[in-house]
Structures are given as C-alpha cells and as structure tokens.
Design an enzyme around this catalytic site. Structure first.
Site, PDB file in Angstrom:
ATOM      1  N   ASP A   1     -53.760   2.846 -57.839  1.00  0.00           N
ATOM      2  CA  ASP A   1     -55.410   3.139 -56.787  1.00  0.00           C
ATOM      3  C   ASP A   1     -54.485   3.226 -55.049  1.00  0.00           C
ATOM      4  O   ASP A   1     -54.531   2.352 -54.870  1.00  0.00           O
ATOM      5  CB  ASP A   1     -56.017   2.647 -57.475  1.00  0.00           C
ATOM      6  CG  ASP A   1     -57.084   2.062 -58.319  1.00  0.00           C
ATOM      7  OD1 ASP A   1     -57.041   3.054 -59.347  1.00  0.00           O
ATOM      8  OD2 ASP A   1     -56.294   1.902 -59.478  1.00  0.00           O
TER       9      ASP A   1
ATOM     10  N   ASP B   1     -61.675   5.546 -66.153  1.00  0.00           N
ATOM     11  CA  ASP B   1     -60.442   4.288 -65.503  1.00  0.00           C
ATOM     12  C   ASP B   1     -62.077   3.660 -64.695  1.00  0.00           C
ATOM     13  O   ASP B   1     -63.248   4.507 -64.632  1.00  0.00           O
ATOM     14  CB  ASP B   1     -60.427   5.217 -64.581  1.00  0.00           C
ATOM     15  CG  ASP B   1     -59.650   4.202 -63.498  1.00  0.00           C
ATOM     16  OD1 ASP B   1     -59.528   2.876 -63.991  1.00  0.00           O
ATOM     17  OD2 ASP B   1     -59.420   5.133 -62.377  1.00  0.00           O
TER      18      ASP B   1
END
Ligand code: DX5
Ligand code: ZN
Length: 212
Positions: free
Chosen positions: A32, A173
């Site tokens: 991320d 996600d």
C-alpha cells in the site's frame, strides 16, 4: 481463493514481518503506497519499496493510493517481482492514459475503485485491465470494518467479464476476515487482501488458511 497480504498495520520490525510473510503460501504481498494527497497518510517512495523488498522473493501487488499515479510507473517497472501495479480510478483525470503507460511498462494493470464509485464508471476500460481492486473500506487505513454494500460490484464485474471474455481478476481490499472473505467468495471474487486479520496475529499462515 487467492490471498494477498497487506502489511500496512505493521509498525515495528517491518523487515522481520516481511520475512514472516515470505514463508507463508500467500500469493502476493500487497504493498500500500500512500502519497499524503489522495489519502491523508504518507509512507514510502518507490526507492523505499525497492530497498524494503531487496531480499524478498514473493510477487508484489502494488496498490498506489496516490494522486499522480503516472509519476511512479517508470521506477516501478524496475522493481523485481512486481506483477500488478494498481491505480485508483478516482486519482487521475484520464485513467486510460495511465493504464496504457502501465501496459507499456510491461506490468499487469490494476484499477481500484473507492466504495462510493459506481462500477459502471470503469466498464469502458475493462478490456485493458488485469485486476479490479474493489475497495471495501475508505482507502488510507488498515483495520476498518468491511462495507457489505460493495458486494454487488463483484457480481457485476464477474458478469461483465463473462459476457465480454475479459480476463481480469476481481480482488477485494479492506476489512477482510474469515466471514467477509466468504461473502466475497460467494459473490465471485478471485482474491482477497488480508491486512490486520493476518498481520495482527502471531501465526500468519493460520490466518491465511482461513481466507482461502
Ligand atoms: C486500505 C489498504 C488496505 C488495508 C487493508 O487503505 O488499501 O490494503 O491495508 O487492511 P485491513 O485488512 O486491516 O482492512
Ligand atoms: Zn490496499
């Protein structure tokens, strides 16, 4: 079900945690990246990521929560083991231009959509996409609760893929745990991203097994 592991919540001994993820059977490490603009937090540069993964052999699934995703592509193309490079649909005025840049860099292209973004917005570009990342939380932070209202997007994306013979995988996600992974599976998802559910427990493999 494929599983990618997000280590966003890990603050101490990141290198040790990556080594621990490396020895699990997870399919990808989900990286991320946050730029402090598209989302409030700021973390790594591409150079930081390259350094961090120098001794890691798992394939990488990079999620750019960044407002100018086009800026990073050239450098990401040089990161070993990087398979998917995902931009946010909401992050760029012309996502298709960024998609083409990623393809030219010979990386697989992902497109992420925020919970409030309607799935029909990305349908025109799906022929060129390798992964759709359905966000089931507001991007930018780990440990939030799964938003079940995004499940219909998985079903729609599956239908569109079948009707058009497209090839993208559908990933989900945010807020993934044993129960929400099952909901995603039933809706037709191919991959879930396990964040705190995996990394906030001692035995990562045991957690991953519950998401499969
Ligand atoms: C959220 C990130 C996610 C996050 C998932 O902005 O994109 O990948 O780390 O973490 P959990 O599973 O804790 O929601
Ligand atoms: Zn992510």
């Amino acid at each position: 079900m494929k599983v990618a592991v997000s280590f966003l919540k890990i603050k101490d001994d990141l290198e040790g945690a990556l080594k621990k993820i490396e020895v699990t059977d997870c399919d990808y490490i989900h990286v991320d990246m946050m730029d402090g603009i598209f989302v409030p937090s700021l973390n790594y540069s591409v150079a930081d990521i390259r350094k961090l993964f120098k001794n890691i052999n798992k394939k990488l699934d990079v999620h750019m929560m960044c407002s100018s995703p086009n800026k990073y592509i050239k450098d990401f193309a040089k990161v070993p083991n990087l398979e998917y490079l995902t931009l946010h649909f909401e992050a760029h005025r012309k996502p298709i231009d960024v998609i083409n840049m990623i393809r030219h860099a010979k990386l697989k292209v992902g497109i992420a959509i925020n919970p409030e973004t309607k799935v029909h917005k990305i349908i025109p570009m799906l022929a060129h996409i390798d992964q759709v990342l359905v966000m089931s939380v507001k991007p930018g932070e780990g440990g939030q609760a799964f938003l079940p209202e995004v499940l219909y997007k998985i079903e729609t994306l599956k239908e569109v893929r079948e009707q058009n013979h497209y090839h993208y995988i559908i990933s989900v996600d945010g807020g993934i745990n044993r129960e929400t992974a099952l909901l995603c599976k039933e809706a037709g998802a191919d991959m879930v991203i396990g964040g705190s559910f995996v990394c906030m427990q001692e035995n990562f493999q045991k957690q991953i097994d519950q998401l499969r």
